[in-house]
Write a protein that holds these residues in place. Structure first.
Motif, PDB file in Angstrom:
ATOM      1  N   HIS A  87      -6.756  -1.165  -9.490  1.00 60.11           N
ATOM      2  CA  HIS A  87      -5.662  -2.092  -9.217  1.00 60.11           C
ATOM      3  C   HIS A  87      -6.195  -3.493  -8.931  1.00 60.11           C
ATOM      4  N   HIS A 147      -6.776  -2.469  -2.528  1.00 55.12           N
ATOM      5  CA  HIS A 147      -7.080  -3.896  -2.389  1.00 55.12           C
ATOM      6  C   HIS A 147      -8.394  -4.172  -1.667  1.00 55.12           C
ATOM      7  N   HIS A 170       3.060  -9.260  -4.431  1.00 57.87           N
ATOM      8  CA  HIS A 170       2.132 -10.372  -4.219  1.00 57.87           C
ATOM      9  C   HIS A 170       2.704 -11.741  -4.583  1.00 57.87           C
TER      10      HIS A 170
END
Ligand code: CO
Length: 497
Positions: A241, A312, A491
């Protein structure tokens, strides 16, 4: 419990949140506005803030009475908050993807979602329909003259940065093949090798996975042009990701995860529901030399990585022969099963995100992991001018409680040198999205000078607030009421005027 602007006078119980307050944010965005004013409810907007805060996320969660199975299946809606001379205005638009237009006309879901949303008609209607619905809902960044709405399994949608009108699927001046995957997590190299760049990737996965690493120019006449491009193949399935950059490396973490496509093909599950963590699998760091760095053209290096699942990364940097990577680790891949309702999830049963540092020695195939903070966190960043370099300060969204999973309600500034922290809390009735740090536009400032902006779901008035904090001490600068209700989102990015 710290008091916040959303603490009600009547709440005496020491409860960090009510699930109904949290889930009340899941609603459709009903209006599209042009340069609408925001209502200032506290403070004043800093005059030095000049630019646009773009934020993407699911804006359509229900059609004809049927809900998406997971909010990540909701169609992308971009909100643009334009700051100028102490004022701010909002423009918002759904991305007119081909599938959005079709579903809008029919007022029902015509496509399956990757996270489990099914078409009407049960298993038979869904079996063997493997079309991907590009919902362009994950991130939004500016590259050259275009704003890009990103969704990692396919190509970006280009959007007009001022009006937010959809231009269409972009192949980035011929760089991408038709529907080629393009990550939703580009990273901006602030100028490690003289000129700033956007570094990003696309991944084609299967029993063998191929990463395409691309670097684009971001300034001047060349802005948006491809500067370098390389492809590397690795053994095994890769669900990637995000990644991290340093001046010389692009760093990926290949989670130990398996993909069994059968329930997807048979119409029983969405593709992402077919992913499962492999207990005692062999996660790997994949280190790819950047073409702009000193190992250009060399082969990638693979190093063992800790167990756990990472979406992340916070940041990475090089020190002597080591590479340090700070990332948010979950014990397992969190997913919502076919029989679960995402609005009723039990936070206590989900693994929490824990910030850890891995010091990697690529020459000795060794890593050492240390925990930086146990408090459940997501959406972490450093000053963008220090991306890829050793940074002292980080800002992130965290749960209100110190251990275990919970909804994101707190912004934390964490000093990565001494672990000291400062928090700002929206608990018990506020729920935050991704906090964005905006550095003060001046060369003679410390790295924590600037602002943090964030969208907060204010469950007291069932609406969204825009909150601006001083990044140094997290004191409130301004709180504004947004004229539309925006669901928990994904985001965003800041584009300086
Ligand atoms: Co992400």
């Amino acid at each position: 419990m710290p008091t916040s602007y959303l603490t009600t006078a009547t709440s005496t119980e020491h409860k960090s949140f009510d699930k109904e307050d949290w889930s009340s944010a899941y609603c459709n965005v009903e209006k599209e506005l042009n340069n609408a004013e925001l209502n200032l409810s506290k403070g004043s907007i800093p005059k030095d803030l000049s630019g646009t805060f773009y934020r993407n996320g699911p804006g359509r969660l229900e059609r004809g009475g049927k809900w998406v199975h997971h909010p990540f299946d909701g169609d992308g809606m971009i909100a643009a908050f334009k700051f100028k001379n102490g004022n701010v205005s909002l423009t918002n638009r759904f991305i007119r993807t081909k599938e959005w237009e079709e579903e809008e006309k029919e007022q029902k879901f015509l496509y399956r979602g990757v996270f489990g949303t099914q078409k009407e008609g049960g298993v038979l209607a869904n079996a063997f329909d493997v079309r991907l619905k590009n919902i362009a809902n994950t991130h939004v960044v500016k590259l050259g003259q275009e704003l890009l709405a990103l969704w990692e399994a396919s190509s970006p949608y280009a959007v007009n940065p001022n009006t937010l009108e959809t231009i269409g699927i972009s192949n980035l001046k011929g760089v991408l093949k038709k529907d080629e995957a393009f990550s939703a997590h580009p990273h901006f190299d602030p100028g490690h090798h003289e000129e700033p760049r956007m570094v990003t990737f696309g991944v084609k996965t299967g029993p063998k996975s191929t990463i395409r690493l691309m670097e684009f120019s971001t300034e001047g006449k060349k802005a948006g042009s491809l500067l370098s491009d390389r492809k590397d193949s690795f053994k095994g399935f890769a669900f990637l990701h995000d990644f991290a950059i340093t001046p010389n490396w692009a760093i990926f973490l290949q989670n130990a995860i398996s993909f069994n496509p059968l329930p997807f093909l048979l119409g029983q599950k969405g593709a992402a529901q077919c992913l499962a963590s492999q207990k005692n699998g062999a996660p790997k760091f994949l280190l790819i030399p950047r073409d702009s760095g000193k190992f250009a053209g060399e082969s990638p290096t693979t190093v063992d990585a800790p167990q756990g699942f990472v979406f992340h990364h916070l940041n990475a940097w090089e020190e002597n022969e080591n590479i340090n990577v700070d990332s948010i680790y979950y014990e397992d891949f969190p997913s919502i099963g076919p029989d679960d309702d995402f609005r009723q999830i039990d936070f206590d049963r989900l693994p929490e995100g824990i910030l850890k540092r891995c010091q990697i020695n690529p020459n000795k195939n060794k890593f050492t992991a240390t925990t930086l903070s146990k408090q459940c966190c997501e959406f972490a960043m450093v000053n963008p001018l220090l991306e890829g370099k050793k940074a002292r300060f980080s800002w992130m969204a965290t749960a209100e409680k110190k251990e275990g999973n919970g909804p994101l309600q707190v912004i934390k500034k964490l000093d990565l040198f001494n672990n000291e922290e400062i928090i700002w809390s929206a608990a018990p009735r506020g729920f935050i999205g991704e906090p964005i740090f905006i550095p003060l536009n001046s060369s003679k400032v410390s790295e924590d000078q600037g602002w943090v902006i964030v969208l907060v779901w204010n469950s007291i008035r069932s609406g969204t607030d825009l909150v601006i904090l001083d990044a140094k001490d997290l004191s409130e600068k301004a709180i504004l009421e947004v004229p539309i209700s925006i669901p928990h989102g994904l985001h965003g990015s800041w584009v300086e005027e």
